[in-house]
Design a protein around this motif. Structure first.
Motif, PDB file in Angstrom:
ATOM      1  N   GLU A   1       8.575  11.314   0.206  1.00  0.00           N
ATOM      2  CA  GLU A   1       9.898  10.793   0.575  1.00  0.00           C
ATOM      3  C   GLU A   1       9.749   9.686   1.614  1.00  0.00           C
ATOM      4  OE1 GLU A   1      11.438  14.685   2.069  1.00  0.00           O
ATOM      5  OE2 GLU A   1      11.766  13.548   3.940  1.00  0.00           O
ATOM      6  N   PRO A   2      10.786   8.853   1.784  1.00  0.00           N
ATOM      7  CA  PRO A   2      10.661   7.658   2.627  1.00  0.00           C
ATOM      8  C   PRO A   2      10.090   7.902   4.028  1.00  0.00           C
ATOM      9  CG  PRO A   2      12.668   7.508   1.360  1.00  0.00           C
ATOM     10  CD  PRO A   2      12.090   8.868   1.061  1.00  0.00           C
ATOM     11  N   ALA A   3      10.433   9.023   4.658  1.00  0.00           N
ATOM     12  CA  ALA A   3       9.940   9.281   6.021  1.00  0.00           C
ATOM     13  C   ALA A   3       8.410   9.224   6.082  1.00  0.00           C
ATOM     14  CB  ALA A   3      10.425  10.642   6.512  1.00  0.00           C
ATOM     15  N   TYR A   4       7.757   9.554   4.970  1.00  0.00           N
ATOM     16  CA  TYR A   4       6.293   9.636   4.972  1.00  0.00           C
ATOM     17  C   TYR A   4       5.619   8.262   4.936  1.00  0.00           C
ATOM     18  CZ  TYR A   4       7.165  14.544   3.663  1.00  0.00           C
ATOM     19  OH  TYR A   4       7.607  15.840   3.623  1.00  0.00           O
ATOM     20  N   VAL A   5       6.397   7.215   4.826  1.00  0.00           N
ATOM     21  CA  VAL A   5       5.782   5.883   4.800  1.00  0.00           C
ATOM     22  C   VAL A   5       5.065   5.602   6.125  1.00  0.00           C
ATOM     23  CG1 VAL A   5       7.599   4.319   5.691  1.00  0.00           C
ATOM     24  CG2 VAL A   5       6.165   3.612   3.785  1.00  0.00           C
ATOM     25  N   VAL A   6       5.481   6.313   7.174  1.00  0.00           N
ATOM     26  CA  VAL A   6       4.818   6.156   8.467  1.00  0.00           C
ATOM     27  C   VAL A   6       3.347   6.582   8.374  1.00  0.00           C
ATOM     28  CG1 VAL A   6       4.887   6.784  10.911  1.00  0.00           C
ATOM     29  CG2 VAL A   6       7.030   6.537   9.632  1.00  0.00           C
TER      30      VAL A   6
ATOM     31  N   VAL B   1       2.768  -5.079   2.914  1.00  0.00           N
ATOM     32  CA  VAL B   1       3.947  -4.231   3.083  1.00  0.00           C
ATOM     33  C   VAL B   1       3.572  -2.803   2.693  1.00  0.00           C
ATOM     34  CG1 VAL B   1       5.646  -6.083   2.721  1.00  0.00           C
ATOM     35  CG2 VAL B   1       4.850  -4.736   0.769  1.00  0.00           C
ATOM     36  N   ILE B   2       4.459  -1.867   3.026  1.00  0.00           N
ATOM     37  CA  ILE B   2       4.150  -0.456   2.770  1.00  0.00           C
ATOM     38  C   ILE B   2       5.256   0.190   1.932  1.00  0.00           C
ATOM     39  CG2 ILE B   2       2.629  -0.043   4.740  1.00  0.00           C
ATOM     40  CD1 ILE B   2       5.048   0.865   6.338  1.00  0.00           C
ATOM     41  N   GLU B   3       4.869   1.257   1.275  1.00  0.00           N
ATOM     42  CA  GLU B   3       5.806   1.962   0.391  1.00  0.00           C
ATOM     43  C   GLU B   3       5.383   3.421   0.269  1.00  0.00           C
ATOM     44  OE1 GLU B   3       4.895   1.848  -3.982  1.00  0.00           O
ATOM     45  OE2 GLU B   3       3.892  -0.029  -3.442  1.00  0.00           O
ATOM     46  N   THR B   4       6.325   4.246  -0.231  1.00  0.00           N
ATOM     47  CA  THR B   4       5.939   5.624  -0.542  1.00  0.00           C
ATOM     48  C   THR B   4       5.674   5.802  -2.040  1.00  0.00           C
ATOM     49  OG1 THR B   4       8.267   6.210  -0.777  1.00  0.00           O
ATOM     50  CG2 THR B   4       7.193   6.693   1.348  1.00  0.00           C
ATOM     51  N   ASP B   5       6.390   5.040  -2.899  1.00  0.00           N
ATOM     52  CA  ASP B   5       6.431   5.320  -4.336  1.00  0.00           C
ATOM     53  C   ASP B   5       6.928   6.745  -4.584  1.00  0.00           C
ATOM     54  OD1 ASP B   5       6.359   4.540  -6.964  1.00  0.00           O
ATOM     55  OD2 ASP B   5       4.216   4.909  -7.245  1.00  0.00           O
TER      56      ASP B   5
ATOM     57  N   PHE C   1       0.842  -1.201   0.000  1.00  0.00           N
ATOM     58  CA  PHE C   1       0.000   0.000   0.000  1.00  0.00           C
ATOM     59  C   PHE C   1       0.876   1.248   0.000  1.00  0.00           C
ATOM     60  CE2 PHE C   1      -2.723  -3.327   1.462  1.00  0.00           C
ATOM     61  CZ  PHE C   1      -3.927  -3.046   0.839  1.00  0.00           C
ATOM     62  N   ALA C   2       0.433   2.222  -0.778  1.00  0.00           N
ATOM     63  CA  ALA C   2       1.144   3.494  -0.882  1.00  0.00           C
ATOM     64  C   ALA C   2       0.244   4.607  -0.343  1.00  0.00           C
ATOM     65  CB  ALA C   2       1.523   3.750  -2.336  1.00  0.00           C
TER      66      ALA C   2
ATOM     67  N   LEU D   1       2.749  10.397  -5.211  1.00  0.00           N
ATOM     68  CA  LEU D   1       1.709   9.849  -4.324  1.00  0.00           C
ATOM     69  C   LEU D   1       1.885  10.135  -2.834  1.00  0.00           C
ATOM     70  CD1 LEU D   1       1.037   6.253  -5.746  1.00  0.00           C
ATOM     71  CD2 LEU D   1      -0.467   8.242  -5.896  1.00  0.00           C
ATOM     72  N   SER D   2       2.235  11.350  -2.463  1.00  0.00           N
ATOM     73  CA  SER D   2       2.391  11.679  -1.038  1.00  0.00           C
ATOM     74  C   SER D   2       1.121  11.385  -0.265  1.00  0.00           C
ATOM     75  CB  SER D   2       2.716  13.162  -0.871  1.00  0.00           C
ATOM     76  OG  SER D   2       3.986  13.419  -1.375  1.00  0.00           O
ATOM     77  N   PRO D   3       1.271  10.737   0.896  1.00  0.00           N
ATOM     78  CA  PRO D   3       0.080  10.461   1.708  1.00  0.00           C
ATOM     79  C   PRO D   3      -0.433  11.739   2.387  1.00  0.00           C
ATOM     80  CG  PRO D   3       2.080   9.755   2.853  1.00  0.00           C
ATOM     81  CD  PRO D   3       2.512  10.225   1.491  1.00  0.00           C
ATOM     82  N   VAL D   4      -1.691  11.715   2.768  1.00  0.00           N
ATOM     83  CA  VAL D   4      -2.217  12.745   3.651  1.00  0.00           C
ATOM     84  C   VAL D   4      -1.381  12.656   4.929  1.00  0.00           C
ATOM     85  CG1 VAL D   4      -4.254  13.428   4.989  1.00  0.00           C
ATOM     86  CG2 VAL D   4      -4.534  12.475   2.665  1.00  0.00           C
ATOM     87  N   PRO D   5      -0.896  13.714   5.551  1.00  0.00           N
ATOM     88  CA  PRO D   5      -1.154  15.137   5.296  1.00  0.00           C
ATOM     89  C   PRO D   5      -0.119  15.820   4.409  1.00  0.00           C
ATOM     90  CG  PRO D   5       0.007  14.891   7.359  1.00  0.00           C
ATOM     91  CD  PRO D   5      -0.080  13.525   6.745  1.00  0.00           C
ATOM     92  N   TYR D   6       0.654  15.063   3.639  1.00  0.00           N
ATOM     93  CA  TYR D   6       1.717  15.678   2.832  1.00  0.00           C
ATOM     94  C   TYR D   6       1.299  15.815   1.372  1.00  0.00           C
ATOM     95  CZ  TYR D   6       4.193  13.927   6.933  1.00  0.00           C
ATOM     96  OH  TYR D   6       4.569  13.638   8.210  1.00  0.00           O
ATOM     97  N   ARG D   7       0.045  15.558   1.086  1.00  0.00           N
ATOM     98  CA  ARG D   7      -0.423  15.536  -0.290  1.00  0.00           C
ATOM     99  C   ARG D   7      -0.084  16.849  -0.995  1.00  0.00           C
ATOM    100  NH1 ARG D   7      -6.215  13.257  -2.593  1.00  0.00           N
ATOM    101  NH2 ARG D   7      -5.339  12.923  -4.650  1.00  0.00           N
ATOM    102  N   GLY D   8       0.423  16.747  -2.225  1.00  0.00           N
ATOM    103  CA  GLY D   8       0.797  17.945  -2.966  1.00  0.00           C
ATOM    104  C   GLY D   8       2.288  18.239  -2.843  1.00  0.00           C
ATOM    105  N   LYS D   9       2.930  17.730  -1.786  1.00  0.00           N
ATOM    106  CA  LYS D   9       4.377  17.899  -1.645  1.00  0.00           C
ATOM    107  C   LYS D   9       5.097  16.709  -2.280  1.00  0.00           C
ATOM    108  CE  LYS D   9       6.073  19.003   2.399  1.00  0.00           C
ATOM    109  NZ  LYS D   9       6.307  19.011   3.864  1.00  0.00           N
TER     110      LYS D   9
END
Ligand SMILES: [Zn+2]
Length: 304
Positions: free
Chosen positions: A268-273, A249-253, A224-225, A257-265
């Motif tokens: 990066e790997p830290a955001y996989v959390v 398993v998890i990924e950022t891609d 999941f990304a 595909l930045s996850p919420v709350p980073y959408r639009g930015k």
């Protein structure tokens, strides 16, 4: 710790602050990142990145490259020779991303005949990479995209030839195939064959539920990304619901595909959390359980 199982660290957008990106990952407990090749250039570029302890790599060819000018069977033959070299490089732990992508034909001025040709080229490129994965005992990182179901149907059918119970090429036969390949490696940087039971992963999972279930049945993991955190992600939430925890398993891609709350930015790997947090919510378990189980799964998948 977390493992970002799919990121494109060779992308230009990481060039300026690469060290900080990796430091932020470490601070966020993302201690391993798998960087993924999409074409010949990016495969070569990721070689240098493995000097960082935390970085591993997959090498392969994205189906979209068939749209490059003059792409043909000869080019596939050439690329597969190049892939052999790439597989022999240190810290190469998987093949991909590869698969079928019929979505990339949308909006292109292509006749039906031409589309048919391009689909055949995609399938040839894909199957050759399946073979490379099977013969080297490496897992596949699968990319499949389509507005309808046809690419998913074609991928499911092809994967069945190699990984279903009935197949001679069953994941269970990996161990038999391994010794041959290690023999011609002259003991160089050849990957150590880990005990293979996972044929690969559905990277940034999408598609109909029957397709996901079919791949689960063949032993694949599901990744999941960030898009699972988007408001309109009902389909992905339902997929996350149906996939057992020991297959996730998890990924950022990243950088996409930045996850919420980073959408639009830039991602990066830290955001996989943030992806892990979303999954904890869907699966109704603690974040630390997601952390633990996805890391264990990623280790089993890639043998790291
Ligand atoms: Zn990708």
């Amino acid at each position: 710790m977390y493992i970002d199982t799919h990121c494109h660290l060779d992308w230009d957008s990481y060039q300026e602050d690469f060290i900080q990106v990796m430091e932020r990952a470490k601070l966020a407990k993302v201690e391993r990142v798998i960087t993924i090749g999409v074409d010949e250039q990016s495969n070569i570029k990721t070689r240098a990145l493995t000097k960082y302890d935390s970085i591993y790599r997959c090498v392969g060819y994205h189906p979209d490259i068939v749209l490059k000018d003059g792409f043909n069977l000869d080019e596939i033959n050439r690329l597969m020779i190049a892939l052999k070299d790439e597989i022999a490089q240190p810290k190469t732990i998987g093949i991909g991303e590869c698969g079928l992508d019929y979505y990339c034909f949308e909006g292109q001025d292509l006749s039906d005949d031409r589309k048919g040709e391009l689909k055949e080229l995609q399938m040839e490129l894909f199957e050759r990479q399946i073979l490379a994965a099977v013969q080297n005992g490496l897992p596949l990182s699968l990319h499949v995209r389509d507005t309808g179901e046809s690419a998913y149907e074609d991928v499911a059918e092809k994967l069945s030839e190699y990984f279903s119970e009935e197949s001679d090429y069953s994941a269970r036969s990996f161990e038999i195939l391994l010794p041959d390949l290690t023999a011609d490696s002259e003991g160089s940087a050849k990957q150590v064959a880990h005990e293979k039971s996972v044929p690969g992963v559905l990277h940034c999972v999408s598609g109909p539920k029957w397709y996901v279930q079919h791949c689960l049945d063949m032993g694949f993991m599901v990744s999941f990304a960030g898009n699972v955190s988007y408001k309109n992600a009902q389909d992905l939430v339902e997929i996350a619901d149906m996939v057992p925890l020991d297959r996730i398993v998890i990924e950022t891609d990243g950088p996409f595909l930045s996850p919420v709350p980073y959408r639009g930015k830039r991602n990066e790997p830290a955001y996989v959390v943030a992806v892990a947090e979303t999954l904890a919510g869907i699966k109704k378990v603690s974040l630390s359980e997601i952390e633990e189980v996805t890391t264990l799964n990623a280790k089993g998948l890639f043998g790291i």
